[in-house]
Design a protein around this motif. Sequence first.
Motif, mmCIF file in Angstrom:
data_model
loop_
_atom_site.group_PDB
_atom_site.id
_atom_site.type_symbol
_atom_site.label_atom_id
_atom_site.label_comp_id
_atom_site.label_asym_id
_atom_site.label_seq_id
_atom_site.Cartn_x
_atom_site.Cartn_y
_atom_site.Cartn_z
ATOM 1 N N GLY A 209 103.903 23.948 -22.021
ATOM 2 C CA GLY A 209 104.716 22.749 -21.888
ATOM 3 C C GLY A 209 103.849 21.564 -21.508
ATOM 4 N N PRO A 210 104.195 20.836 -20.456
ATOM 5 C CA PRO A 210 103.408 19.659 -20.064
ATOM 6 C C PRO A 210 102.205 19.994 -19.185
ATOM 7 C CG PRO A 210 105.326 19.841 -18.652
ATOM 8 C CD PRO A 210 105.441 20.953 -19.668
ATOM 9 N N TYR A 211 102.003 21.261 -18.894
ATOM 10 C CA TYR A 211 100.986 21.645 -17.910
ATOM 11 C C TYR A 211 99.720 22.180 -18.575
ATOM 12 C CZ TYR A 211 105.238 21.493 -15.121
ATOM 13 O OH TYR A 211 106.415 21.096 -14.549
ATOM 14 N N THR A 212 98.570 21.769 -18.044
ATOM 15 C CA THR A 212 97.281 22.274 -18.496
ATOM 16 C C THR A 212 96.485 22.751 -17.284
ATOM 17 O OG1 THR A 212 96.319 20.045 -18.369
ATOM 18 C CG2 THR A 212 97.182 20.759 -20.517
ATOM 19 N N LEU A 213 95.574 23.700 -17.519
ATOM 20 C CA LEU A 213 94.808 24.270 -16.412
ATOM 21 C C LEU A 213 93.805 23.288 -15.823
ATOM 22 C CD1 LEU A 213 94.099 27.878 -17.691
ATOM 23 C CD2 LEU A 213 95.493 27.231 -15.733
ATOM 24 N N ASP A 214 93.268 22.412 -16.635
ATOM 25 C CA ASP A 214 92.215 21.483 -16.191
ATOM 26 C C ASP A 214 91.095 22.271 -15.515
ATOM 27 O OD1 ASP A 214 93.636 19.302 -17.226
ATOM 28 O OD2 ASP A 214 94.825 19.124 -15.405
ATOM 29 N N ASP A 215 90.786 21.963 -14.261
ATOM 30 C CA ASP A 215 89.655 22.612 -13.597
ATOM 31 C C ASP A 215 90.082 23.771 -12.702
ATOM 32 O OD1 ASP A 215 90.986 21.131 -11.714
ATOM 33 O OD2 ASP A 215 89.208 20.194 -10.852
ATOM 34 N N LEU A 216 91.299 24.269 -12.859
ATOM 35 C CA LEU A 216 91.773 25.382 -12.036
ATOM 36 C C LEU A 216 91.023 26.649 -12.413
ATOM 37 C CD1 LEU A 216 93.916 25.938 -9.826
ATOM 38 C CD2 LEU A 216 95.434 26.723 -11.663
ATOM 39 N N ALA A 217 90.357 27.258 -11.444
ATOM 40 C CA ALA A 217 89.514 28.426 -11.704
ATOM 41 C C ALA A 217 90.358 29.689 -11.855
ATOM 42 C CB ALA A 217 88.516 28.606 -10.560
ATOM 43 N N PRO A 218 89.835 30.713 -12.549
ATOM 44 C CA PRO A 218 90.560 31.981 -12.659
ATOM 45 C C PRO A 218 90.949 32.525 -11.286
ATOM 46 C CG PRO A 218 88.691 31.959 -14.156
ATOM 47 C CD PRO A 218 88.560 30.729 -13.308
ATOM 48 N N SER A 219 92.154 33.073 -11.216
ATOM 49 C CA SER A 219 92.736 33.657 -10.000
ATOM 50 C C SER A 219 93.252 32.611 -9.017
ATOM 51 C CB SER A 219 91.753 34.586 -9.272
ATOM 52 O OG SER A 219 91.356 35.649 -10.094
ATOM 53 N N GLN A 220 93.060 31.322 -9.307
ATOM 54 C CA GLN A 220 93.521 30.272 -8.404
ATOM 55 C C GLN A 220 94.885 29.748 -8.857
ATOM 56 O OE1 GLN A 220 91.642 29.445 -5.514
ATOM 57 N NE2 GLN A 220 90.736 31.357 -6.272
ATOM 58 N N TRP A 221 95.636 29.198 -7.904
ATOM 59 C CA TRP A 221 96.952 28.628 -8.197
ATOM 60 C C TRP A 221 97.041 27.209 -7.646
ATOM 61 C CZ3 TRP A 221 99.647 27.169 -3.880
ATOM 62 C CH2 TRP A 221 99.296 27.780 -2.667
ATOM 63 N N ARG A 222 98.016 26.481 -8.166
ATOM 64 C CA ARG A 222 98.242 25.103 -7.733
ATOM 65 C C ARG A 222 99.744 24.829 -7.718
ATOM 66 N NH1 ARG A 222 95.410 21.690 -11.640
ATOM 67 N NH2 ARG A 222 93.564 22.105 -10.350
ATOM 68 N N MET A 223 100.225 24.228 -6.643
ATOM 69 C CA MET A 223 101.631 23.882 -6.565
ATOM 70 C C MET A 223 101.939 22.720 -7.502
ATOM 71 S SD MET A 223 104.125 25.240 -4.795
ATOM 72 C CE MET A 223 103.630 25.714 -3.138
ATOM 73 N N LEU A 224 103.133 22.737 -8.101
ATOM 74 C CA LEU A 224 103.582 21.681 -9.003
ATOM 75 C C LEU A 224 104.859 21.055 -8.478
ATOM 76 C CD1 LEU A 224 103.157 23.610 -12.377
ATOM 77 C CD2 LEU A 224 101.574 21.924 -11.443
ATOM 78 N N GLU A 225 105.103 19.820 -8.866
ATOM 79 C CA GLU A 225 106.372 19.184 -8.525
ATOM 80 C C GLU A 225 107.466 19.763 -9.408
ATOM 81 O OE1 GLU A 225 106.282 14.982 -8.663
ATOM 82 O OE2 GLU A 225 104.655 14.771 -7.207
ATOM 83 N N LEU A 226 108.642 19.908 -8.857
ATOM 84 C CA LEU A 226 109.784 20.375 -9.650
ATOM 85 C C LEU A 226 110.150 19.317 -10.679
ATOM 86 C CD1 LEU A 226 112.088 21.876 -6.870
ATOM 87 C CD2 LEU A 226 110.564 23.112 -8.413
ATOM 88 N N PRO A 227 110.448 19.748 -11.930
ATOM 89 C CA PRO A 227 110.856 18.765 -12.939
ATOM 90 C C PRO A 227 112.177 18.115 -12.569
ATOM 91 C CG PRO A 227 111.113 21.017 -13.751
ATOM 92 C CD PRO A 227 110.406 21.117 -12.444
ATOM 93 N N VAL A 228 112.317 16.886 -12.954
ATOM 94 C CA VAL A 228 113.537 16.139 -12.627
ATOM 95 C C VAL A 228 114.694 16.644 -13.474
ATOM 96 C CG1 VAL A 228 114.614 13.868 -12.586
ATOM 97 C CG2 VAL A 228 112.194 14.112 -12.008
#
Length: 228
Positions: A209-228
Amino acid sequence: MPRLDQLLSSLGYGSRREVADFVKSGRVRRAGEVLKKADTKVEPEDITLDGETLEAPHGLLAMLHKPLGHVCTHSDGEGPTIYELLPPRWMARKPAVTSIGRLDKDTSGLILITDLGPLVHQFTSPKAEVEKIYEVTVDRELDPALVATFASGSVMLRGEDRPCLPAQLEITAPLTARLTLMEGRYHQVRRMFASQGWHVEKLHRSRFGPYTLDDLAPSQWRMLELPV
């Protein structure tokens, strides 16, 4: 408004008995004021525990860079799971977090994690047509004619009675390609290439969808804002 003990328990901080102990110990505050009763009605945004605001009080959405070898299941016995890479408290939330769709054990890349059932439906419903991008490595040189074949909307998968939706294929090197899909059938990328005589050696999802990994390393996670 929820009760304080119900709120903290639903967010995975502990049982109601444990939350009551937090309150007795003076660890829970509302707008800076120490709360003294676990059954107090509260607004989640006003609460801190040990000086920290509550994590995702209205629902959680995160992206995970799934590494190879991990499975997207809550069951034991199939190998290491993606949930072992996430904070243990997330599994104690009510409901516990789950993945939005799946990536198989031999596929790496972006997968979304949430505890909100409506979000799972929003991103996985066939009507949603959520764009997904995969980086593919195959076993022999790619034929440029595959671009038109995948775009034609005529590719049939073994055991199915309707063709795949048109897909965009970009050949990036003799053995590699980027495939953009708008649907998510079982092992679809591997099966699409197999239907044309190619075996997928490596598979990685770089976008959901609108999300890309960018510089997120394997096994790592990142919190996202809830879609409106």
